[in-house]
Enzyme design. Structure first.
Site, PDB file in Angstrom:
ATOM      1  CD  GLU A   1     -23.378  68.567 -34.320  1.00 32.32           C
ATOM      2  OE1 GLU A   1     -23.815  69.722 -34.134  1.00 32.32           O
ATOM      3  OE2 GLU A   1     -24.088  67.557 -34.248  1.00 32.32           O
TER       4      GLU A   1
ATOM      5  CB  CYS B   1     -20.456  75.732 -32.840  1.00 32.12           C
ATOM      6  SG  CYS B   1     -20.247  74.235 -31.910  1.00 32.12           S
TER       7      CYS B   1
HETATM    8  C1  UN1 Z   1     -17.959  73.427 -26.042  1.00 24.67           C
HETATM    9  O1  UN1 Z   1     -18.737  74.385 -25.973  1.00 24.67           O
HETATM   10  O2  UN1 Z   1     -17.204  73.133 -25.111  1.00 24.67           O
HETATM   11  O3  UN1 Z   1     -17.251  73.572 -32.731  1.00 24.67           O
HETATM   12  C2  UN1 Z   1     -17.919  72.541 -27.224  1.00 24.67           C
HETATM   13  C3  UN1 Z   1     -17.723  73.845 -31.630  1.00 24.67           C
HETATM   14  C4  UN1 Z   1     -18.594  72.823 -30.946  1.00 24.67           C
HETATM   15  C5  UN1 Z   1     -18.037  72.341 -29.676  1.00 24.67           C
HETATM   16  C6  UN1 Z   1     -18.349  73.199 -28.505  1.00 24.67           C
HETATM   17  N1  UN1 Z   1     -18.824  71.703 -31.851  1.00 24.67           N
HETATM   18  O4  UN1 Z   1     -17.472  74.914 -31.100  1.00 24.67           O
END
Ligand code: UN1
Length: 457
Positions: free
Chosen positions: A228, A262
């Site tokens: 991710e 993200c």
């Molecule tokens: C969220 O928006 O609550 O690393 C989760 C990150 C994402 C998770 C976001 N994988 O910000």
């Protein structure tokens, strides 16, 4: 040997934790004991693993104030959001506990009279989890909980900036599973490189640049990988939208926790007819957000994680040819950066960067279709949202936008632990995380055929 240090980003003189990184010998030893522990753990029953994860959830819940305070101190997450992350972590442990007792395969017709074919999903063995600092509890857990639920051992390699939280989490989980089933491997990139040859799969969350290195390494080793990575998430505001509600929603999605998600909104694409009205409301909504000490309940925007992160954001602003409507400068305490809205033209450098700070670009489009095209005009494709009262337009957006997750009249941020999470293009690689998708990644199917012959004799 390197000394790893995590500091409080609001009071950078205060060290939260300091420890050496793992030596090659320690990595090998941790991996060998995880492999051994995994061989035993996979033979426990589903109900036993479910009990262990429910017990870990209860233990985390009982210590929620302590973990909340640790998140505030170690990564500068505003206390309200930090408490929400701890609650989410408790919930997702309970959720994945229940998945340990779900059906794990299917029954298929046999190929000859009396034959029986079925599939079962088997755990992979020992899995490496490489996690970022921005959700220091939730991300390690939304990888570890499903991995453990289906019978894997886990080796957690957290970001150094969240080392204290990861250490506390591994200790907590370790109290509910046999020795070696969950272990921490502290270090930077060289430690990941040394770890990967010893594991059966890797799940990564972090930047696209590092994620691609992990993906390549996993491919060479022939192990399953999910990554991710970044996002440059658009929120499209159409002319018929409720502009007050859209502005409040987008201001939070872009700026809360200093935009360090993200899923944060970084591109606000507005239908030209309402540009003036939205701009005015957005500036007001952003200026209303509390900025400052993450420990105080009124704060929505705390510090960014490091001085380098703040300088990087200021450099991205300097490269942009846009007009700053609010913010644009560093503030005095810790690594604070004023929440910043910049109006840019299509093609501006700011639209291409993943800034990972409280910075969002506003850009206008002549009509809905042009706005939808702009939404996908990025190397990333994680989360997107559209604000409109027109159901046809909303559905058209969900079909046209190149993204992994799409929302209507709702912010790009936030993830439901029971729903698949992931993106397209440079945002993700491999199977999605969370929900039922997680179980698939942490298992492989075994197809069993029982010949019919012996049953006919
Ligand atoms: C969220 O928006 O609550 O690393 C989760 C990150 C994402 C998770 C976001 N994988 O910000």
């Amino acid at each position: 040997m390197a000394l790893l240090t995590s500091v409080d980003p609001y009071r950078p003189d205060e060290v939260v934790v300091e420890r050496p990184d793992a030596t090659p010998r320690e990595i090998e030893r941790a991996a060998a004991s995880a492999a051994r522990a995994g061989r035993a753990w996979r033979h426990t029953t589903g109900p036993e693993r479910a009990r262990a994860l429910h017990a870990a959830a209860a233990a985390l819940d009982a210590r929620r104030d302590e973990f909340t305070a640790l998140l505030v101190r170690e990564v500068g997450k505003p206390v309200g959001e930090a408490a929400g992350e701890v609650r989410r972590s408790v919930d997702l442990l309970h959720y994945h506990a229940t998945t340990a007792v779900l059906a794990d395969g299917e029954h298929l017709p046999g190929g000859e009279p009396g034959a029986l074919t079925y599939t079962v999903r088997r755990p992979l063995g020992a899995v490496a989890l490489v996690t970022p600092w921005n959700f220091p509890l939730a991300i390690p857990l939304w990888k570890a909980a499903p991995a453990l639920a289906v019978g894997n051992a886990v080796l957690l390699k957290p970001s150094t900036a969240a080392l204290a939280t990861a250490t506390a989490l591994v200790e907590l989980l370790g109290e509910h599973v046999p020795d070696g089933t969950v272990a921490l491997v502290a270090g930077e990139g060289d430690v990941v490189r040394a770890l990967l040859p010893h594991v059966d799969a890797v799940s990564f969350t972090g930047s696209t640049a590092v994620g691609r290195i992990v993906v390549r390494a996993a491919a060479e080793l022939g192990i399953p990988c999910q990554a991710e990575m970044g996002g440059s998430n658009p929120s499209v505001v159409l002319a018929d939208a409720d502009l007050d509600a859209a502005a409040r929603s987008i201001a939070g999605a872009a700026m809360a926790f200093a935009g360090q998600k993200c899923t944060a909104t970084s591109r606000i694409i507005v239908e030209r007819a309402v540009l003036g009205g939205l701009r005015e409301r957005l500036v007001a909504a952003v200026e209303q957000l509390g900025v400052g000490d993450p420990a105080s309940p009124g704060t929505a925007v705390g510090p960014v994680i490091s001085d380098a992160a703040r300088s990087g954001a200021l450099a991205a602003l300097a490269r942009s040819g846009g007009r700053v409507h609010t913010g644009g400068a560093a503030l005095d305490d810790g690594f604070l950066l004023a929440p910043t809205l910049v109006e840019v033209d299509a093609g501006d450098a700011l639209l291409a960067d993943e800034v990972f700070a409280p910075v969002a670009a506003v850009v206008s489009a002549p009509d809905a279709d042009a706005a939808f095209d702009l939404a996908s005009a990025t190397p990333y494709g994680l989360a997107a949202s559209v604000y409109t009262r027109d159901l046809d337009a909303a559905l058209r957006f969900t079909e046209q936008v190149d993204t992994g997750m799409v929302r209507v009249n709702s912010p790009t941020t936030g993830a439901d632990y029971w729903a698949p999470f992931g993106g397209t293009k440079a945002s993700s690689y491999g199977p999605h995380e969370q929900g039922a998708a997680a179980r698939e990644f942490y298992t492989r199917p075994l197809t069993v055929t029982l010949g019919g012959g012996f049953r006919q004799r």
